[in-house]
Design a protein around this motif. Structure first.
Motif, PDB file in Angstrom:
ATOM      1  N   SER A  33       0.825  -1.208   0.000  1.00  0.00           N
ATOM      2  CA  SER A  33       0.000   0.000   0.000  1.00  0.00           C
ATOM      3  C   SER A  33       0.856   1.254   0.000  1.00  0.00           C
ATOM      4  O   SER A  33       0.599   2.204  -0.748  1.00  0.00           O
ATOM      5  N   VAL A  34       1.883   1.259   0.848  1.00  0.00           N
ATOM      6  CA  VAL A  34       2.741   2.433   0.963  1.00  0.00           C
ATOM      7  C   VAL A  34       3.715   2.532  -0.203  1.00  0.00           C
ATOM      8  O   VAL A  34       3.958   3.616  -0.743  1.00  0.00           O
ATOM      9  N   SER A  35       4.261   1.400  -0.625  1.00  0.00           N
ATOM     10  CA  SER A  35       5.284   1.413  -1.670  1.00  0.00           C
ATOM     11  C   SER A  35       4.714   1.592  -3.069  1.00  0.00           C
ATOM     12  O   SER A  35       5.298   2.285  -3.897  1.00  0.00           O
ATOM     13  N   PHE A  36       3.567   0.981  -3.334  1.00  0.00           N
ATOM     14  CA  PHE A  36       3.049   0.964  -4.698  1.00  0.00           C
ATOM     15  C   PHE A  36       1.719   1.688  -4.887  1.00  0.00           C
ATOM     16  O   PHE A  36       1.242   1.820  -6.000  1.00  0.00           O
ATOM     17  N   SER A  71       4.504   7.739  -8.150  1.00  0.00           N
ATOM     18  CA  SER A  71       4.784   7.671  -9.574  1.00  0.00           C
ATOM     19  C   SER A  71       6.073   6.927  -9.874  1.00  0.00           C
ATOM     20  O   SER A  71       6.387   6.678 -11.027  1.00  0.00           O
ATOM     21  N   GLN A  72       6.851   6.584  -8.839  1.00  0.00           N
ATOM     22  CA  GLN A  72       8.150   5.982  -9.055  1.00  0.00           C
ATOM     23  C   GLN A  72       8.125   4.455  -8.986  1.00  0.00           C
ATOM     24  O   GLN A  72       8.906   3.799  -9.638  1.00  0.00           O
ATOM     25  N   LEU A  73       7.287   3.904  -8.150  1.00  0.00           N
ATOM     26  CA  LEU A  73       7.278   2.473  -7.936  1.00  0.00           C
ATOM     27  C   LEU A  73       5.995   1.859  -8.453  1.00  0.00           C
ATOM     28  O   LEU A  73       4.909   2.386  -8.229  1.00  0.00           O
ATOM     29  N   THR A  74       6.128   0.747  -9.151  1.00  0.00           N
ATOM     30  CA  THR A  74       4.951   0.081  -9.699  1.00  0.00           C
ATOM     31  C   THR A  74       5.050  -1.420  -9.459  1.00  0.00           C
ATOM     32  O   THR A  74       6.134  -1.970  -9.271  1.00  0.00           O
ATOM     33  N   ILE A  75       3.906  -2.063  -9.474  1.00  0.00           N
ATOM     34  CA  ILE A  75       3.819  -3.515  -9.364  1.00  0.00           C
ATOM     35  C   ILE A  75       2.608  -3.948 -10.173  1.00  0.00           C
ATOM     36  O   ILE A  75       1.584  -3.258 -10.187  1.00  0.00           O
ATOM     37  N   ALA A 131       0.710  -8.340  -7.425  1.00  0.00           N
ATOM     38  CA  ALA A 131       0.132  -7.863  -6.165  1.00  0.00           C
ATOM     39  C   ALA A 131      -0.869  -8.876  -5.622  1.00  0.00           C
ATOM     40  O   ALA A 131      -0.883  -9.185  -4.424  1.00  0.00           O
ATOM     41  N   PHE A 132      -1.713  -9.402  -6.515  1.00  0.00           N
ATOM     42  CA  PHE A 132      -2.727 -10.374  -6.097  1.00  0.00           C
ATOM     43  C   PHE A 132      -2.086 -11.642  -5.551  1.00  0.00           C
ATOM     44  O   PHE A 132      -2.440 -12.113  -4.461  1.00  0.00           O
TER      45      PHE A 132
END
Length: 212
Positions: free
Chosen positions: A36-39, A112-116, A121-122
């Motif tokens: 939640s916090v990172s992505f 905007s920097q980290l994505t998954i 994620a699931f």
């Protein structure tokens, strides 16, 4: 009416026990918090859905009687526990290797920097819950002690659906709160330290699992 009251009491007992269990900090909470916090909110909610659906795995083997096999076969449960610990350590090590953002990137919001990917994620949420021995023990106790052997399979299935939905809703709520702009702005350019702390927590949970 007596039959209805029996199932109603069972349901309330299950609901209260589940509330206490799901609110207790553990691997599920740690991974939902991290994603939640990172992505961002979307990743957190999808992870939460994975955690909720992971409950179906525990319900399925409990209803199928496999839970009894695990309970009466210590070595099988030990293998299961080691697999869960290895998975948590793997996630933790990857988090510990998190690198700080480049100087030019720190000016932009963390979101905007980290994505998954939604798929990753699931499955992270699903496997974290599905391989959680704490959840295994909880459901073994739940269906062996609280739920009567005379309770129809359809009613037990309803219990399982409720537990799945309640778990998903709880963690979706947490991911919504944890992914708020204030929380993510607070972490800001220090997100790599947050990842490392969460990685250490996940590894600590794995060690506790192996030594308990």
């Amino acid at each position: 009416m007596d039959v209805f009251n029996l199932y109603w009491v069972e349901f309330l007992t299950i609901a209260v026990a589940h509330l206490v269990a799901v609110a207790s900090p553990g691997p599920d909470f740690a991974i939902v918090l991290k994603n939640s916090v990172s992505f961002g909110r979307r990743a957190g909610i999808i992870t939460s859905i994975g955690v909720g659906l992971g409950i179906l795995l525990h319900v399925a083997y409990s209803l199928a009687g496999i839970g009894l096999l695990i309970k009466t076969t210590p070595w099988l449960f030990t293998v299961f526990s080691y697999a869960a610990a290895a998975y948590l350590i793997w996630i933790g090590i990857n988090a510990l290797r998190s690198a700080p953002a480049a100087p030019s990137e720190t000016e932009a919001p963390v979101a905007s920097q980290l994505t998954i990917s939604d798929k990753k994620a699931f499955w992270t949420g699903f496997l974290t819950n599905g391989l959680n021995p704490k959840a295994t023990l909880f459901f073994l106790s739940l269906f062996a002690v609280i739920v009567s052997v005379d309770t129809p399979m359809t009613i037990k299935a309803v219990y399982g659906v409720y537990l799945t939905i309640a778990t998903g809703v709880w963690f979706c709520f947490l991911s919504y709160v944890l992914s708020s702009r204030k929380v993510r702005d607070f972490i800001g350019s220090n997100s790599h330290w947050f990842d490392r702390v969460m990685g250490a927590i996940l590894i600590a949970l794995a060690i506790k699992l192996l030594t308990s």
